[in-house]
Design a protein around this motif. Structure first.
Motif, PDB file in Angstrom:
ATOM      1  N   PRO A   1      -3.130  34.000 -23.642  1.00 17.05           N
ATOM      2  CA  PRO A   1      -3.908  34.026 -22.396  1.00 17.05           C
ATOM      3  C   PRO A   1      -3.375  33.020 -21.369  1.00 17.05           C
ATOM      4  O   PRO A   1      -2.925  31.925 -21.725  1.00 17.05           O
ATOM      5  CB  PRO A   1      -5.325  33.653 -22.854  1.00 17.05           C
ATOM      6  N   ALA A   2      -3.432  33.437 -20.103  1.00 16.58           N
ATOM      7  CA  ALA A   2      -2.884  32.598 -19.036  1.00 16.58           C
ATOM      8  C   ALA A   2      -3.647  31.289 -18.919  1.00 16.58           C
ATOM      9  O   ALA A   2      -4.846  31.205 -19.185  1.00 16.58           O
ATOM     10  CB  ALA A   2      -2.926  33.349 -17.706  1.00 16.58           C
ATOM     11  N   MET A   3      -2.931  30.263 -18.515  1.00 16.83           N
ATOM     12  CA  MET A   3      -3.516  28.940 -18.311  1.00 16.83           C
ATOM     13  C   MET A   3      -4.443  28.970 -17.090  1.00 16.83           C
ATOM     14  O   MET A   3      -4.128  29.597 -16.073  1.00 16.83           O
ATOM     15  CB  MET A   3      -2.384  27.928 -18.092  1.00 16.83           C
ATOM     16  N   ASN A   4      -5.593  28.298 -17.191  1.00 15.26           N
ATOM     17  CA  ASN A   4      -6.558  28.327 -16.097  1.00 15.26           C
ATOM     18  C   ASN A   4      -6.076  27.503 -14.914  1.00 15.26           C
ATOM     19  O   ASN A   4      -5.465  26.445 -15.069  1.00 15.26           O
ATOM     20  CB  ASN A   4      -7.918  27.811 -16.564  1.00 15.26           C
ATOM     21  N   ILE A   5      -6.370  27.980 -13.711  1.00 13.83           N
ATOM     22  CA  ILE A   5      -5.892  27.349 -12.479  1.00 13.83           C
ATOM     23  C   ILE A   5      -6.451  25.940 -12.281  1.00 13.83           C
ATOM     24  O   ILE A   5      -5.856  25.123 -11.576  1.00 13.83           O
ATOM     25  CB  ILE A   5      -6.245  28.247 -11.272  1.00 13.83           C
ATOM     26  N   MET A   6      -7.579  25.628 -12.907  1.00 10.48           N
ATOM     27  CA  MET A   6      -8.178  24.299 -12.707  1.00 10.48           C
ATOM     28  C   MET A   6      -7.321  23.189 -13.292  1.00 10.48           C
ATOM     29  O   MET A   6      -7.539  22.010 -12.983  1.00 10.48           O
ATOM     30  CB  MET A   6      -9.580  24.262 -13.321  1.00 10.48           C
ATOM     31  N   TRP A   7      -6.338  23.531 -14.130  1.00 13.60           N
ATOM     32  CA  TRP A   7      -5.415  22.508 -14.614  1.00 13.60           C
ATOM     33  C   TRP A   7      -4.571  21.937 -13.468  1.00 13.60           C
ATOM     34  O   TRP A   7      -3.972  20.870 -13.613  1.00 13.60           O
ATOM     35  CB  TRP A   7      -4.491  23.093 -15.686  1.00 13.60           C
ATOM     36  N   GLN A   8      -4.531  22.634 -12.340  1.00 20.12           N
ATOM     37  CA  GLN A   8      -3.805  22.117 -11.178  1.00 20.12           C
ATOM     38  C   GLN A   8      -4.576  21.022 -10.437  1.00 20.12           C
ATOM     39  O   GLN A   8      -3.970  20.243  -9.694  1.00 20.12           O
ATOM     40  CB  GLN A   8      -3.534  23.247 -10.181  1.00 20.12           C
ATOM     41  N   ALA A   9      -5.887  20.984 -10.612  1.00 18.21           N
ATOM     42  CA  ALA A   9      -6.727  20.081  -9.809  1.00 18.21           C
ATOM     43  C   ALA A   9      -6.263  18.619  -9.862  1.00 18.21           C
ATOM     44  O   ALA A   9      -6.203  17.960  -8.810  1.00 18.21           O
ATOM     45  CB  ALA A   9      -8.187  20.201 -10.239  1.00 18.21           C
ATOM     46  N   PRO A  10      -5.923  18.066 -11.058  1.00 22.62           N
ATOM     47  CA  PRO A  10      -5.476  16.660 -11.065  1.00 22.62           C
ATOM     48  C   PRO A  10      -4.219  16.418 -10.226  1.00 22.62           C
ATOM     49  O   PRO A  10      -4.068  15.344  -9.637  1.00 22.62           O
ATOM     50  CB  PRO A  10      -5.208  16.376 -12.550  1.00 22.62           C
TER      51      PRO A  10
ATOM     52  N   ARG B   1       0.834  -1.206   0.000  1.00 25.68           N
ATOM     53  CA  ARG B   1       0.000   0.000   0.000  1.00 25.68           C
ATOM     54  C   ARG B   1       0.870   1.258   0.000  1.00 25.68           C
ATOM     55  O   ARG B   1       0.595   2.215  -0.739  1.00 25.68           O
ATOM     56  CB  ARG B   1      -0.911  -0.016   1.226  1.00 25.68           C
ATOM     57  N   ILE B   2       1.920   1.249   0.810  1.00 24.91           N
ATOM     58  CA  ILE B   2       2.831   2.392   0.840  1.00 24.91           C
ATOM     59  C   ILE B   2       3.498   2.578  -0.516  1.00 24.91           C
ATOM     60  O   ILE B   2       3.642   3.705  -1.014  1.00 24.91           O
ATOM     61  CB  ILE B   2       3.888   2.201   1.950  1.00 24.91           C
ATOM     62  N   GLY B   3       3.907   1.471  -1.145  1.00 25.76           N
ATOM     63  CA  GLY B   3       4.559   1.545  -2.452  1.00 25.76           C
ATOM     64  C   GLY B   3       3.682   2.201  -3.507  1.00 25.76           C
ATOM     65  O   GLY B   3       4.167   2.998  -4.329  1.00 25.76           O
ATOM     66  N   VAL B   4       2.381   1.903  -3.497  1.00 20.50           N
ATOM     67  CA  VAL B   4       1.457   2.540  -4.446  1.00 20.50           C
ATOM     68  C   VAL B   4       1.424   4.045  -4.202  1.00 20.50           C
ATOM     69  O   VAL B   4       1.437   4.852  -5.137  1.00 20.50           O
ATOM     70  CB  VAL B   4       0.042   1.930  -4.317  1.00 20.50           C
ATOM     71  N   GLY B   5       1.385   4.451  -2.928  1.00 20.76           N
ATOM     72  CA  GLY B   5       1.379   5.878  -2.601  1.00 20.76           C
ATOM     73  C   GLY B   5       2.637   6.587  -3.075  1.00 20.76           C
ATOM     74  O   GLY B   5       2.575   7.705  -3.604  1.00 20.76           O
ATOM     75  N   LEU B   6       3.803   5.933  -2.911  1.00 14.72           N
ATOM     76  CA  LEU B   6       5.059   6.536  -3.377  1.00 14.72           C
ATOM     77  C   LEU B   6       5.051   6.714  -4.892  1.00 14.72           C
ATOM     78  O   LEU B   6       5.531   7.728  -5.413  1.00 14.72           O
ATOM     79  CB  LEU B   6       6.249   5.675  -2.954  1.00 14.72           C
ATOM     80  N   ALA B   7       4.498   5.725  -5.610  1.00 12.65           N
ATOM     81  CA  ALA B   7       4.418   5.835  -7.076  1.00 12.65           C
ATOM     82  C   ALA B   7       3.503   6.981  -7.488  1.00 12.65           C
ATOM     83  O   ALA B   7       3.807   7.732  -8.424  1.00 12.65           O
ATOM     84  CB  ALA B   7       3.913   4.513  -7.662  1.00 12.65           C
ATOM     85  N   LEU B   8       2.384   7.167  -6.770  1.00 11.53           N
ATOM     86  CA  LEU B   8       1.455   8.248  -7.104  1.00 11.53           C
ATOM     87  C   LEU B   8       2.083   9.616  -6.849  1.00 11.53           C
ATOM     88  O   LEU B   8       1.785  10.583  -7.567  1.00 11.53           O
ATOM     89  CB  LEU B   8       0.168   8.100  -6.289  1.00 11.53           C
ATOM     90  N   SER B   9       2.964   9.720  -5.857  1.00 11.81           N
ATOM     91  CA  SER B   9       3.624  11.014  -5.620  1.00 11.81           C
ATOM     92  C   SER B   9       4.509  11.391  -6.808  1.00 11.81           C
ATOM     93  O   SER B   9       4.585  12.573  -7.181  1.00 11.81           O
ATOM     94  CB  SER B   9       4.447  10.966  -4.335  1.00 11.81           C
ATOM     95  N   ALA B  10       5.165  10.405  -7.405  1.00 11.77           N
ATOM     96  CA  ALA B  10       5.985  10.676  -8.593  1.00 11.77           C
ATOM     97  C   ALA B  10       5.094  11.118  -9.763  1.00 11.77           C
ATOM     98  O   ALA B  10       5.449  12.050 -10.506  1.00 11.77           O
ATOM     99  CB  ALA B  10       6.782   9.437  -8.973  1.00 11.77           C
ATOM    100  N   VAL B  11       3.938  10.475  -9.912  1.00 11.83           N
ATOM    101  CA  VAL B  11       3.004  10.854 -10.982  1.00 11.83           C
ATOM    102  C   VAL B  11       2.506  12.283 -10.774  1.00 11.83           C
ATOM    103  O   VAL B  11       2.438  13.080 -11.728  1.00 11.83           O
ATOM    104  CB  VAL B  11       1.816   9.871 -11.024  1.00 11.83           C
ATOM    105  N   GLY B  12       2.168  12.622  -9.531  1.00 11.79           N
ATOM    106  CA  GLY B  12       1.693  13.975  -9.242  1.00 11.79           C
ATOM    107  C   GLY B  12       2.722  15.034  -9.557  1.00 11.79           C
ATOM    108  O   GLY B  12       2.407  16.092 -10.125  1.00 11.79           O
ATOM    109  N   MET B  13       3.981  14.780  -9.225  1.00  8.45           N
ATOM    110  CA  MET B  13       5.048  15.742  -9.509  1.00  8.45           C
ATOM    111  C   MET B  13       5.292  15.869 -11.023  1.00  8.45           C
ATOM    112  O   MET B  13       5.528  16.970 -11.531  1.00  8.45           O
ATOM    113  CB  MET B  13       6.328  15.328  -8.796  1.00  8.45           C
ATOM    114  N   ALA B  14       5.230  14.750 -11.727  1.00  9.81           N
ATOM    115  CA  ALA B  14       5.429  14.790 -13.181  1.00  9.81           C
ATOM    116  C   ALA B  14       4.303  15.586 -13.849  1.00  9.81           C
ATOM    117  O   ALA B  14       4.542  16.377 -14.775  1.00  9.81           O
ATOM    118  CB  ALA B  14       5.486  13.371 -13.745  1.00  9.81           C
ATOM    119  N   TYR B  15       3.080  15.398 -13.377  1.00  8.75           N
ATOM    120  CA  TYR B  15       1.948  16.149 -13.952  1.00  8.75           C
ATOM    121  C   TYR B  15       2.121  17.642 -13.680  1.00  8.75           C
ATOM    122  O   TYR B  15       1.890  18.477 -14.576  1.00  8.75           O
ATOM    123  CB  TYR B  15       0.626  15.655 -13.356  1.00  8.75           C
TER     124      TYR B  15
END
Length: 555
Positions: free
Chosen positions: A440-449, A409-423
């Motif tokens: 025009p500036a990029m909309n802030i909602m692109w940060q939501a994912p 379970r911890i390993g899955v969380g560590l992998a998701l942190s890498a995905v979040g940083m890459a996004y």
């Protein structure tokens, strides 16, 4: 327990079964230090008041933490790098002080008294912070004057100290309200932890929406005063419930037990092993230096039995093995430090990134700190999905009751942190391209994912590490294990602060703006996010290696 003359007639007419059902059987006592009665103490009647105190503390904590980087840059005129570093250092301190609170609660004051004292410290810190935020409107001083800066940080670090006595004690005091020797109450205890975690997330959700909006649109002083008043009411309600709480009697602090092994191992160096199997822990050959703590030294024999049996000179073999269990968990703990350094971006660099984006969503103007709401929503959605969907599917695949092991379970969380940083890096690269092309500036909602992915990572890794430390810690050191998990958050925040400082120093040489300048359009915040993604992947590889080697505690 001494029985008074008035109680004798009542006890005389009670059968042994009635006496057993009248009082708790797990050693808890009432406010008068008498065995706690089931009908008049504990259970949900007490927990609601404890959860109320925790809810108001969370409202205050997240009202500060979610928007602190904006306050420091807008009000104190700190640079982006300095503000991000200071936020990480403050959050790290908030998760470092629980070790102090847990030690005082377990050794001297008990949980109730510790919560009351630290709530008062917390409220004083909030009062100073509220006054400092309102200072330019009260007296004619510059917004970034020295006296204001000192008062802001005094308030912040009093809050950090105050939270140290609340975070480790409210959940434990709430669990104490259910009789561990009663099968029905023991089962209900699990529901308390669900509601505890729910109250934390609701506090975070309200802070990230309502209070952040108040701070941005009405004023910082009002935005800090509202949670301060809520905390004062929470303290009043908590104290009002003192007569219905159940209290655990104080024992030997687990930190003291660990310190005794270390001190005794340093003092002792000869080889007469003091064997003890009463704890049921099998002797291991790792970290053999600490076996010297269970050695009877001839010089102490000559000084008499008192010296020979002093716990600071002679520990049991079981006590030594307890320390070894904690040491074996260190590599897993180290992996969590970098995970929390990645999630620390949600209160620092991701907020600064959002401030450089178009924050209009339909008719609304969304404060950058409010995007952290998607982290909370992700957590609140992922928890039931994990229990209802992922666990049954994983159980069929692995044959394990929990579906995934704690380390998986911890390993899955560590992998998701890498995905979040890459996004986040991809979003920043796109934002920079648009800004430099004068589009025009990029909309802030692109940060939501990014917030949602990091929130899902917390469901796997953060809850997984709490379960891991609880299960793998020795029976007498469960609270120390939980404090150990909290320390990973503190270490991650401090690491993030150090990395930000190093990046600023290295990339801004020779007059270059660096990766994280005042105007992000002149820098490369995307490079920083890519670096965090690469570190997260490296951390995942190290964790996978440690997981394969880990054998768990031997009982």
């Amino acid at each position: 327990m001494e029985v008074t003359d008035e109680e004798r007639p009542l006890i005389h007419h009670l059968s042994p079964q009635d006496e057993d059902s009248q009082y708790t059987r797990d050693g808890t006592v009432d406010i008068n230090d008498q065995p706690a009665q089931k009908q008049s103490t504990g259970n949900w009647r007490a927990c609601f008041m404890i959860l109320g105190a925790e809810f108001t503390e969370c409202m205050a904590f997240f009202a500060i933490g979610k928007n602190l980087v904006t306050f420091l840059t807008a009000e104190l005129h700190e640079t982006n790098v300095d503000a991000a570093r200071n936020v990480s250092s403050w959050i790290g301190s908030c998760f470092l002080t629980p070790v102090i609170g847990a030690f005082l609660a377990d050794t001297y004051w008990g949980r109730y008294k510790t919560i009351v004292i630290f709530l008062l410290i917390y409220i004083i810190g909030m009062l100073i912070l509220t006054v400092s935020a309102s200072l330019p409107f009260i007296v004619d001083v510059p917004s970034n004057s020295g006296i204001r800066r000192v008062s802001v940080y005094l308030g912040l670090y009093l809050v950090a100290l105050g939270t140290g006595g609340i975070k480790p004690c409210t959940s434990a005091l709430g669990a104490d309200q259910f009789d561990g020797a009663d099968p029905v109450e023991r089962a209900t205890k699990g529901s308390f932890f669900n509601w505890y975690y729910f109250s934390v997330n609701i506090g975070s959700l309200l802070s990230g929406t309502v209070l952040v909006w108040v701070q941005q649109d009405i004023g910082w002083g009002v935005g800090f005063a509202v949670p301060m008043v809520l905390m004062m009411s929470g303290l009043a309600v908590f104290v009002a419930g003192r007569k219905v709480y159940r209290y655990k009697q104080l024992g030997v602090s687990p930190l003291t037990r660990v310190a005794q092994v270390v001190v005794a191992a340093v003092r002792n160096y000869r080889v007469v092993l003091h064997e003890d199997t009463s704890g049921g822990i099998e002797h291991s050959r790792q970290f053999r230096f600490f076996d010297k703590a269970a050695i009877v030294v001839p010089s102490t024999r000559e000084k008499g039995p008192a010296a020979a049996t002093s716990p600071w000179r002679l520990c049991t073999a079981s006590q030594v093995e307890e320390l070894k269990m904690l040491l074996r968990m260190l590599p897993v703990w180290a992996s969590m430090v970098l995970f929390f350094a990645a999630t620390a971006q949600m209160s620092s660099t991701l907020i600064e990134q959002g401030a450089a984006m178009d924050n209009r969503v339909g008719p609304f103007t969304v404060p950058p700190a409010s995007l952290a709401t998607f982290d909370v929503i992700s957590v609140m959605i992922c928890i039931p999905v994990y229990d209802a969907v992922l666990v049954p599917l994983a159980r069929r695949a692995t044959g394990k009751d929990r579906g995934l092991s704690q380390l998986q379970r911890i390993g899955v969380g560590l992998a998701l942190s890498a995905v979040g940083m890459a996004y986040a890096a991809l979003v920043e690269a796109r934002r920079l391209a648009l800004a430099r092309a004068s589009m025009p500036a990029m909309n802030i909602m692109w940060q939501a994912p990014a917030f949602a992915v990091l929130g899902a990572g917390e469901v796997f890794a953060s809850i997984g590490i709490l379960e891991f430390f609880y299960d793998e810690s020795p029976d007498g050191m469960k609270s120390l294990g939980n404090a150990f998990a909290q320390l990973a958050i503190a270490a991650g925040s401090y690491l993030n602060s150090a990395v930000l400082g190093a990046v600023a120093a290295i990339t801004a040489r020779g007059g270059d703006p660096g990766w994280i300048p005042e105007n992000l359009n002149d820098g490369h915040l995307d490079y920083f996010f890519w670096m965090m993604a690469a570190l997260s992947l490296t951390n995942l590889a190290q964790f996978a290696y440690c997981s394969i080697k880990y054998r768990g505690k031997t009982i």
